[in-house]
Design a protein around this motif. Structure first.
Motif, mmCIF file in Angstrom:
data_model
loop_
_atom_site.group_PDB
_atom_site.id
_atom_site.type_symbol
_atom_site.label_atom_id
_atom_site.label_comp_id
_atom_site.label_asym_id
_atom_site.label_seq_id
_atom_site.Cartn_x
_atom_site.Cartn_y
_atom_site.Cartn_z
ATOM 1 N N GLU A 2 0.844 -1.361 0.163
ATOM 2 C CA GLU A 2 -0.090 0.216 0.068
ATOM 3 C C GLU A 2 0.990 1.339 0.051
ATOM 4 O O GLU A 2 1.910 1.324 0.614
ATOM 5 N N TYR A 3 0.439 2.276 -0.892
ATOM 6 C CA TYR A 3 1.096 3.716 -0.741
ATOM 7 C C TYR A 3 0.654 4.203 0.685
ATOM 8 O O TYR A 3 -0.387 4.202 1.021
ATOM 9 N N ALA A 4 1.573 4.511 1.727
ATOM 10 C CA ALA A 4 1.266 5.132 2.808
ATOM 11 C C ALA A 4 0.170 6.436 2.687
ATOM 12 O O ALA A 4 -0.763 6.525 3.554
ATOM 13 N N SER A 5 0.640 7.163 1.735
ATOM 14 C CA SER A 5 -0.343 8.341 1.462
ATOM 15 C C SER A 5 -1.640 7.855 1.179
ATOM 16 O O SER A 5 -2.667 8.974 1.420
ATOM 17 N N GLU A 6 -2.158 6.934 0.662
ATOM 18 C CA GLU A 6 -3.349 6.555 0.316
ATOM 19 C C GLU A 6 -3.847 5.673 1.469
ATOM 20 O O GLU A 6 -5.181 5.586 1.698
ATOM 21 N N PHE A 7 -3.007 5.003 2.333
ATOM 22 C CA PHE A 7 -3.650 3.807 3.088
ATOM 23 C C PHE A 7 -4.792 4.222 4.083
ATOM 24 O O PHE A 7 -5.703 3.821 4.296
ATOM 25 N N ARG A 8 -4.392 5.491 4.798
ATOM 26 C CA ARG A 8 -5.237 5.972 5.913
ATOM 27 C C ARG A 8 -6.630 6.463 5.555
ATOM 28 O O ARG A 8 -7.496 6.535 6.224
ATOM 29 N N TYR A 9 -6.688 6.918 4.081
ATOM 30 C CA TYR A 9 -8.023 7.077 3.394
ATOM 31 C C TYR A 9 -8.803 6.020 2.857
ATOM 32 O O TYR A 9 -9.769 6.510 2.182
ATOM 33 N N ARG A 10 -8.513 5.044 3.145
ATOM 34 C CA ARG A 10 -9.102 3.797 2.149
ATOM 35 C C ARG A 10 -9.952 2.795 3.161
ATOM 36 O O ARG A 10 -10.189 2.032 2.919
ATOM 37 N N PRO A 12 -8.818 0.959 5.707
ATOM 38 C CA PRO A 12 -8.025 -0.192 5.547
ATOM 39 C C PRO A 12 -8.389 -1.362 6.365
ATOM 40 O O PRO A 12 -8.976 -1.009 7.271
ATOM 41 N N ILE A 13 -8.504 -2.349 5.784
ATOM 42 C CA ILE A 13 -8.843 -3.623 6.629
ATOM 43 C C ILE A 13 -7.630 -4.178 7.419
ATOM 44 O O ILE A 13 -6.678 -4.710 6.826
ATOM 45 N N VAL A 14 -7.524 -3.668 8.605
ATOM 46 C CA VAL A 14 -6.515 -4.114 9.383
ATOM 47 C C VAL A 14 -7.201 -4.575 10.787
ATOM 48 O O VAL A 14 -7.931 -3.966 11.423
ATOM 49 N N ARG A 15 -6.819 -5.806 11.271
ATOM 50 C CA ARG A 15 -7.139 -6.361 12.364
ATOM 51 C C ARG A 15 -6.270 -6.472 13.419
ATOM 52 O O ARG A 15 -5.164 -6.502 13.143
ATOM 53 N N GLU A 16 -6.814 -6.612 14.620
ATOM 54 C CA GLU A 16 -5.757 -7.046 15.612
ATOM 55 C C GLU A 16 -4.864 -8.076 15.672
ATOM 56 O O GLU A 16 -5.376 -9.075 15.232
ATOM 57 N N GLY A 17 -3.691 -7.711 15.649
ATOM 58 C CA GLY A 17 -2.619 -8.719 15.599
ATOM 59 C C GLY A 17 -1.981 -8.843 14.074
ATOM 60 O O GLY A 17 -0.961 -9.571 14.003
ATOM 61 N N ASP A 18 -2.482 -8.280 13.230
ATOM 62 C CA ASP A 18 -1.886 -8.213 11.779
ATOM 63 C C ASP A 18 -0.601 -7.422 11.857
ATOM 64 O O ASP A 18 -0.439 -6.739 12.765
ATOM 65 N N VAL A 19 0.359 -7.502 11.033
ATOM 66 C CA VAL A 19 1.709 -7.115 10.943
ATOM 67 C C VAL A 19 1.581 -6.159 9.721
ATOM 68 O O VAL A 19 1.360 -6.514 8.658
ATOM 69 N N VAL A 20 2.047 -4.894 10.135
ATOM 70 C CA VAL A 20 2.130 -3.853 9.026
ATOM 71 C C VAL A 20 3.687 -3.377 9.278
ATOM 72 O O VAL A 20 4.258 -3.027 10.099
ATOM 73 N N ILE A 21 4.336 -3.310 7.883
ATOM 74 C CA ILE A 21 5.866 -3.330 7.858
ATOM 75 C C ILE A 21 5.779 -1.827 7.186
ATOM 76 O O ILE A 21 5.284 -1.374 5.946
ATOM 77 N N ALA A 22 6.465 -0.783 7.926
ATOM 78 C CA ALA A 22 6.449 0.668 7.403
ATOM 79 C C ALA A 22 7.951 0.930 6.929
ATOM 80 O O ALA A 22 8.890 0.703 7.559
ATOM 81 N N ILE A 23 7.900 1.338 5.767
ATOM 82 C CA ILE A 23 9.500 1.654 5.408
ATOM 83 C C ILE A 23 9.704 2.884 4.914
ATOM 84 O O ILE A 23 8.948 3.721 4.395
ATOM 85 N N SER A 24 10.750 3.627 5.478
ATOM 86 C CA SER A 24 11.162 4.831 5.288
ATOM 87 C C SER A 24 12.624 4.842 5.378
ATOM 88 O O SER A 24 13.249 4.649 6.347
ATOM 89 N N LEU A 33 4.167 8.045 8.844
ATOM 90 C CA LEU A 33 3.992 8.144 10.184
ATOM 91 C C LEU A 33 2.112 7.948 10.569
ATOM 92 O O LEU A 33 1.881 7.475 11.580
ATOM 93 N N ALA A 34 1.441 8.698 9.793
ATOM 94 C CA ALA A 34 0.171 8.971 9.889
ATOM 95 C C ALA A 34 -0.620 7.492 9.572
ATOM 96 O O ALA A 34 -1.398 7.066 10.565
ATOM 97 N N ALA A 35 0.057 6.530 8.720
ATOM 98 C CA ALA A 35 -0.394 5.412 8.551
ATOM 99 C C ALA A 35 -0.194 4.330 9.592
ATOM 100 O O ALA A 35 -1.010 3.523 9.970
ATOM 101 N N ILE A 36 1.002 4.463 10.265
ATOM 102 C CA ILE A 36 1.323 3.870 11.237
ATOM 103 C C ILE A 36 0.480 3.997 12.560
ATOM 104 O O ILE A 36 -0.002 3.002 13.093
ATOM 105 N N GLU A 37 0.223 5.427 12.726
ATOM 106 C CA GLU A 37 -0.798 5.607 14.001
ATOM 107 C C GLU A 37 -2.217 4.921 13.605
ATOM 108 O O GLU A 37 -2.778 4.342 14.827
ATOM 109 N N GLN A 38 -2.747 5.111 12.461
ATOM 110 C CA GLN A 38 -3.928 4.433 12.084
ATOM 111 C C GLN A 38 -3.863 2.811 12.335
ATOM 112 O O GLN A 38 -4.782 2.323 12.879
ATOM 113 N N ALA A 39 -3.020 2.259 11.956
ATOM 114 C CA ALA A 39 -2.974 0.675 12.029
ATOM 115 C C ALA A 39 -2.706 0.440 13.476
ATOM 116 O O ALA A 39 -3.315 -0.578 13.786
#
Length: 285
Positions: A2-10, A12-24, A33-39
């Motif tokens: 996912e593009y981080a810039s789009e992620f938070r506006y979509r 997103p289907i994120v459930r408890e225990g899912d793993v999100v890898i943030a690359i920067s 950073l905004a996508a991380i906080e939402q996840a």
């Protein structure tokens, strides 16, 4: 992916225990950073892949890996890009080993291949003068097309991105098979087309794509595996890279494209380290 810039506006289907890898690279990218906080708010486990020790993203994540590529002076990422790919390959290998989806023998073979990558990249760097000659041929081009299949499609995107960023030449990266769905209309005798055409499971298909470009007078530059005798006969310019396991090919095939962009930019009088309109760290959305 996912593009981080789009992620938070979509939503997103994120459930408890899912793993999100943030690359920067910088660890300060605002949209990441905004996508991380939402996840995190949805209960996800966040794993950061960053280059700058102590930056905001490592502090905001539950765990992570530093790429330790050293300070990147140029705005357009090069060594941080390959370092990120290396870390992602290592994550995939470790998960595969723990899940039992890879044999111990294959796991060890992949580790040995990864240890040998620096020597293979050094070998590619010895082709610098050859790549410089190709750059001289295309420095005045207005457009560029980059085509790859499978693992090499993202390399086509990266090759096009580098050329856009530092030489200001319009460039597009496409999956080679998608060329017929539009970009083929652009191909004529003035269009350079860079194929990432290493020996892999898509080899026969990319040969067919090269033939289609040749039939329309496109100027073909091919990145091929050492020892290939077929594609060089069909290409105006060829850059050979050492053979590696298919999933590691991007770490090898991207280097000549980065060098090509660098030389074209220098020949056009562009500031390679500080391209216009770009910042090293995107700190606002």
């Amino acid at each position: 992916m996912e593009y981080a810039s789009e992620f938070r506006y979509r939503n997103p289907i994120v459930r408890e225990g899912d793993v999100v890898i943030a690359i920067s690279q910088s660890g300060e990218t605002a949209d990441t950073l905004a996508a991380i906080e939402q996840a995190k708010s949805k209960g996800a486990i966040i794993f950061g892949v960053c280059n700058v020790v102590g930056s905001s993203i490592p502090r905001a994540t539950h765990a992570g890996a530093y790429t330790h590529a050293g300070p990147e002076i140029g705005v357009a990422s090069t060594k941080a890009f390959t370092a990120q790919l290396t870390v992602l390959n290592m994550i995939a290998l470790i998960v595969a080993e723990k899940k039992g989806t890879i044999t111990k023998q294959k796991f060890n073979e992949m580790l040995v291949e990864m240890e040998n990558l620096p020597a293979k990249i050094e070998k590619i760097l010895t082709l610098n003068d050859q790549i410089k000659k190709i750059a001289a041929e295309f420095k005045d081009s207005s457009n560029f097309l980059y085509l790859g299949r499978g693992y090499n499609f993202p390399v086509a995107l990266e090759g096009a991105l580098k050329l856009k960023e530092i030489s200001y030449i319009h460039a597009e990266g496409y999956p080679a098979a998608e060329m017929k769905h539009g970009p083929i209309a652009l191909i004529d005798a003035a269009m350079p087309v860079a194929f990432i055409a290493t020996k892999d499971s898509s080899y026969e298909k990319i040969v067919s794509n090269i033939q289609e470009v040749k039939a329309r007078k496109g100027r073909v530059i091919s990145i091929v595996t050492e020892g290939d005798t077929l594609i060089p006969k069909m290409s105006e310019f060829v850059i050979e890279v050492p053979a590696v396991t298919e999933s590691l090919v991007p770490l090898i095939s991207v280097v000549p494209l980065q060098l090509l962009s660098y030389h074209i930019a220098v020949m056009r009088g562009c500031n390679v380290d500080q391209p216009r309109n770009l910042a090293k760290s995107v700190t606002v959305e």
